[in-house]
Design an enzyme around this catalytic site. Structure first.
Site, PDB file in Angstrom:
ATOM      1  CE  LYS A  19      -3.560  -2.783   2.092  1.00  0.00           C
ATOM      2  NZ  LYS A  19      -4.767  -2.888   2.894  1.00  0.00           N
ATOM      3  CG  HIS A 101      -6.936  -2.957  -2.685  1.00  0.00           C
ATOM      4  ND1 HIS A 101      -7.492  -2.230  -1.658  1.00  0.00           N
ATOM      5  CD2 HIS A 101      -6.280  -3.990  -2.109  1.00  0.00           C
ATOM      6  CE1 HIS A 101      -7.170  -2.798  -0.507  1.00  0.00           C
ATOM      7  NE2 HIS A 101      -6.429  -3.874  -0.757  1.00  0.00           N
ATOM      8  CD  GLU A 171      -7.525  -7.969  -0.688  1.00  0.00           C
ATOM      9  OE1 GLU A 171      -6.526  -8.372  -0.090  1.00  0.00           O
ATOM     10  OE2 GLU A 171      -7.652  -6.785  -1.052  1.00  0.00           O
ATOM     11  N   GLY A 177      -7.344  -4.933   7.074  1.00  0.00           N
ATOM     12  CA  GLY A 177      -6.723  -4.063   8.071  1.00  0.00           C
ATOM     13  C   GLY A 177      -7.453  -4.012   9.400  1.00  0.00           C
ATOM     14  CB  SER A 209      -7.106  -9.576   8.909  1.00  0.00           C
ATOM     15  OG  SER A 209      -7.497  -8.223   9.067  1.00  0.00           O
TER      16      SER A 209
HETATM   17  P1  PGA Z   1      -4.460  -6.486   5.321  1.00  0.00           P
HETATM   18  O1  PGA Z   1      -4.719  -5.945   3.839  1.00  0.00           O
HETATM   19  O2  PGA Z   1      -3.695  -7.782   5.188  1.00  0.00           O
HETATM   20  O3  PGA Z   1      -3.676  -5.427   5.998  1.00  0.00           O
HETATM   21  O4  PGA Z   1      -5.805  -6.730   5.939  1.00  0.00           O
HETATM   22  C1  PGA Z   1      -4.988  -6.826   2.782  1.00  0.00           C
HETATM   23  C2  PGA Z   1      -5.172  -6.066   1.511  1.00  0.00           C
HETATM   24  O5  PGA Z   1      -5.776  -4.983   1.519  1.00  0.00           O
HETATM   25  O6  PGA Z   1      -4.723  -6.515   0.436  1.00  0.00           O
END
Ligand code: PGA
Length: 247
Positions: A19, A101, A171, A177, A209
């Site tokens: 990110k 995303h 996702e 997150g 996550s």
């Molecule tokens: P995260 O993000 O593992 O921090 O939950 C995953 C993503 O957005 O690809």
């Protein structure tokens, strides 16, 4: 969807999405990945911010770690200030480009048709698209999950997609997150639906996550062929532990 022309690797794809994190000094984390033994049964892909793609790709060339990018514009070039094309990212050494995303959809108003154009651009540039779909908590709570996913796939997957050029990442927006993950039964239900819709051969990643403590359980779910990892990909040790869970 066309049938796969060649057999895809059976190893898991463990993709890290940094990110908007990472400076030049963050190459230290890449170096830790490069120094570690290639994980058995897993392919590593790291998607740093665009500013680091070229230097990371150079450093990782001829290694077991591939470098990808997080977004692209659909046009090849032109008057789009601040944007980056898939061809530019391919030129910088990116093998994969994430499109659609949920943070792009939320922050930049990206629609399914925009995501489709981006996925088409990724294929045009000779890269592999990682196309993200996922429901919000409200949509899950009101029983719309499978409808939402099906609508997103319908609107964003290019009709001529082939398994060699497209990976789907499921996702759930509410899992990104947050530290919350769906149950394995919930992941299994959605992945089975995506596999049914896409046809044989397409790789499906789970994201949201994923961490060392839950990776083995999530990667054992049928039709989960890898993981898209955000926060836990920032530290090489955690990322490698997740990849180790793929064995
Ligand atoms: P995260 O993000 O593992 O921090 O939950 C995953 C993503 O957005 O690809």
């Amino acid at each position: 969807m066309k049938p796969p022309a060649t057999k895809l690797p059976t190893s898991r794809l463990i993709a890290g999405n940094w990110k908007m994190n990472g400076l030049k000094v963050s190459v230290a984390e890449l170096d830790l990945l490069l120094a570690a033994a290639p994980p058995a049964g897993a392919e590593l892909l790291l998607c740093p911010p665009a500013t680091l793609v070229a230097s990371f790709a150079r450093r990782a060339s001829a290694s077991h770690v591939r470098i990808g990018a997080q977004d692209c514009h659909w046009a090849q070039s032109g008057a789009h200030t601040g944007d980056i094309s898939a061809e530019m990212l391919a030129d910088a050494g990116a093998s994969h480009i994430i499109v659609g995303h949920s943070e792009r959809r939320a922050d930049h108003g990206e629609t399914d048709s925009m995501v489709r154009r981006k996925a088409e651009a990724v294929a045009r540039a000779g890269c592999i698209a990682i196309l993200c779909v996922g429901e919000s908590l409200e949509q899950r709570d009101s029983g719309q999950t499978l409808d939402v996913i099906s609508r997103q796939l319908e609107g964003s997957v290019p009709t001529d997609s082939v398994p060699e050029g497209l990976v789907i990442a499921y996702e759930p927006v509410w899992a990104i997150g947050t530290g919350h993950t769906p149950t394995t039964a919930q992941v299994a239900e959605v992945h089975a639906a995506i596999a049914g819709r896409m046809g044989a051969g397409f790789r499906l990643l789970y994201g949201g996550s994923v961490k060392p403590s839950n990776a083995a359980e999530l990667l054992a779910v049928p039709h989960v062929d890898g993981a898209l990892v955000g926060g836990a990909s920032l530290k090489a040790g955690d990322f490698l532990a997740i990849a180790g869970a793929a064995a």
